[in-house]
Design a protein around this motif. Structure first.
Motif, PDB file in Angstrom:
ATOM      1  N   LEU A 144       0.838  -1.208   0.000  1.00 22.71           N
ATOM      2  CA  LEU A 144       0.000   0.000   0.000  1.00 22.71           C
ATOM      3  C   LEU A 144       0.871   1.256   0.000  1.00 22.71           C
ATOM      4  N   ILE A 145       1.833   1.293   0.932  1.00 19.95           N
ATOM      5  CA  ILE A 145       2.709   2.469   1.026  1.00 19.95           C
ATOM      6  C   ILE A 145       3.594   2.564  -0.226  1.00 19.95           C
ATOM      7  N   GLY A 146       4.099   1.399  -0.664  1.00 19.18           N
ATOM      8  CA  GLY A 146       4.946   1.354  -1.863  1.00 19.18           C
ATOM      9  C   GLY A 146       4.224   1.881  -3.097  1.00 19.18           C
ATOM     10  N   LEU A 150       5.056   5.089  -5.422  1.00 21.96           N
ATOM     11  CA  LEU A 150       5.205   4.960  -6.874  1.00 21.96           C
ATOM     12  C   LEU A 150       4.226   5.886  -7.602  1.00 21.96           C
ATOM     13  N   GLY A 151       3.039   6.006  -7.031  1.00 22.51           N
ATOM     14  CA  GLY A 151       2.032   6.894  -7.616  1.00 22.51           C
ATOM     15  C   GLY A 151       2.443   8.350  -7.509  1.00 22.51           C
ATOM     16  N   ILE A 156       3.580   5.140 -11.446  1.00 19.83           N
ATOM     17  CA  ILE A 156       2.274   4.580 -11.813  1.00 19.83           C
ATOM     18  C   ILE A 156       1.390   5.760 -12.223  1.00 19.83           C
ATOM     19  N   PRO A 157       0.912   5.782 -13.465  1.00 19.54           N
ATOM     20  CA  PRO A 157       0.032   6.889 -13.876  1.00 19.54           C
ATOM     21  C   PRO A 157      -1.233   6.926 -13.020  1.00 19.54           C
ATOM     22  N   ALA A 215      -4.035  13.825  -6.044  1.00 11.36           N
ATOM     23  CA  ALA A 215      -4.708  12.674  -6.672  1.00 11.36           C
ATOM     24  C   ALA A 215      -4.505  11.365  -5.891  1.00 11.36           C
ATOM     25  N   ILE A 216      -3.259  11.078  -5.516  1.00 11.35           N
ATOM     26  CA  ILE A 216      -2.981   9.780  -4.878  1.00 11.35           C
ATOM     27  C   ILE A 216      -3.658   9.663  -3.502  1.00 11.35           C
ATOM     28  N   PRO A 217      -3.426  10.660  -2.594  1.00  8.73           N
ATOM     29  CA  PRO A 217      -4.124  10.523  -1.295  1.00  8.73           C
ATOM     30  C   PRO A 217      -5.639  10.485  -1.425  1.00  8.73           C
TER      31      PRO A 217
END
Lengths: 259, 95
Positions: A144-146, A150-151, A156-157, A215-217
């Motif tokens: 999850l953290i990884g 990456l995001g 990772i798009p 976007a990621i969070p």
């Protein structure tokens, strides 16, 4: 068969539903989890504000070359961090270790106190399974953290972030069901099902994901929202099961005597 | 065919059926679900306990005393036997 016999027969069949309804009710008493989730969300928001405000103050002071503002910001930040750590330690002392599960019990009592307590035990895991469970939880956390890292790095798009996380979130969600049953029922499976549907829709080109700086969070909030939804459905189902249970226990009369 | 008189009483049958679906339930849950009076429920529970159909465990939930009930193996067997007998009688009635 006369009307009386027919009624008795129907009542007997209804009585046979009592164990199933009681079990369904007990399995879906998820209001405690929902309250727990809200408490964690509110506490996280509170601490996020408490930390980010003095931090922002110090940054603004630094940009405006106002050293007083910087010092005040840093001082408040240090105090906030100390208070947070103290709170965390006292919380762990009270509810961690031997008292693990005490907070759940307290919330459970508050939420379901009037209704009474009915329980289905947690499944007893073998030592091997317990170890496997811990290892899987660590692997899940690392993944999850990884994937978040990456995001955020753009490896990772954003479009493929949720489908990528689905590769481990969905199997873990299904695994949770097998670990938690019979304590929790199939309601737990709603979460991986919704996640899978969401992923399929994204891959099909539906733009149901956040974009932009956060976007990621923000996308990572989706599992929380789906978990909340799953437990909410569980809670509603438990109310339905209890209503039916009460309907049978209160209104199905002297079946045994009728037969 | 003889029916178990302890289980044959409707309120006690419902109590046994509720307890057969879960690991344990407390007095409050049975009280609210069955809508019996405290005294009435207590008497039923005493009868079931004296027949060793139930196991009682008393504890404290915070500062409040809490009594939980669990179906014993004997109770489970008696309940299964009761339904077997009842179904047999029903089949005879239908024939």
């Amino acid at each position: 068969m006369n009307a009386k016999q027919n009624q008795a027969s129907q009542n007997t069949e209804k009585l046979k539903e009592i164990p199933k309804l009681t079990r369904k009710y007990a399995q879906n008493r998820t209001l405690t989890i929902l309250v727990f989730m809200v408490i964690i969300a509110l506490a996280s928001m509170f601490f996020a504000v408490v930390i980010s405000l003095p931090y922002a103050l110090a940054i603004v002071g630094f940009k405006k070359e106002n050293m007083v503002l910087v010092c005040v910001g840093i001082a408040v930040l240090i105090v906030a961090l100390v208070v947070m750590v103290k709170f965390y330690i006292s919380f762990l002392t009270k509810f961690g270790g031997k008292n693990k599960g005490l907070l759940d019990q307290i919330i459970d009592r508050r939420v379901y106190g009037k209704e009474g307590i009915v329980s289905i035990p947690l499944p007893k895991l073998s030592k091997k399974m317990k170890h496997l469970d811990i290892i899987l939880a660590i692997v899940y956390g690392v993944l999850l953290i990884g994937s978040m890292e990456l995001g955020m790095l753009g490896i990772i798009p954003v479009k493929y972030f949720l489908p990528f996380t689905a590769l481990f979130v969905v199997p873990f969600g299904v695994y949770q069901y097998f670990i938690m049953r019979p304590r929790l029922g199939p309601v737990i499976l709603i979460f991986p099902i919704l996640y899978t549907i969401h992923t399929i829709l994204i891959l099909a080109g539906v733009p149901i994901f956040f974009t932009g700086f956060f976007a990621i969070p923000l996308n990572m909030l989706l599992p929380v929202v789906y978990s909340f939804l799953a437990y909410m459905i569980g809670h509603i189902y438990s109310r339905y099961a209890l209503k039916r249970l009460k309907g049978i226990t209160r209104f199905v009369g002297d079946t045994a005597d009728e037969v | 065919m003889k029916f178990d008189k302890i289980i044959h009483e409707p309120a006690r049958l419902k109590i046994m059926m509720i307890l057969s679906g879960v690991e344990q339930a407390d007095f409050n849950f049975l009280l609210t679900t069955l809508a019996l009076t405290r005294g009435n429920l207590s008497r039923h529970m005493e009868k079931l306990e004296s027949a060793s159909y139930l196991k009682i465990s008393k504890s404290f939930k915070g500062k409040m005393p809490n009594t939980s009930y669990q179906l014993t193996q004997k109770g489970s067997k008696a309940l299964a036997q009761y339904w077997e007998n009842l179904d047999a009688v029903r089949r005879l009635g239908q024939a």
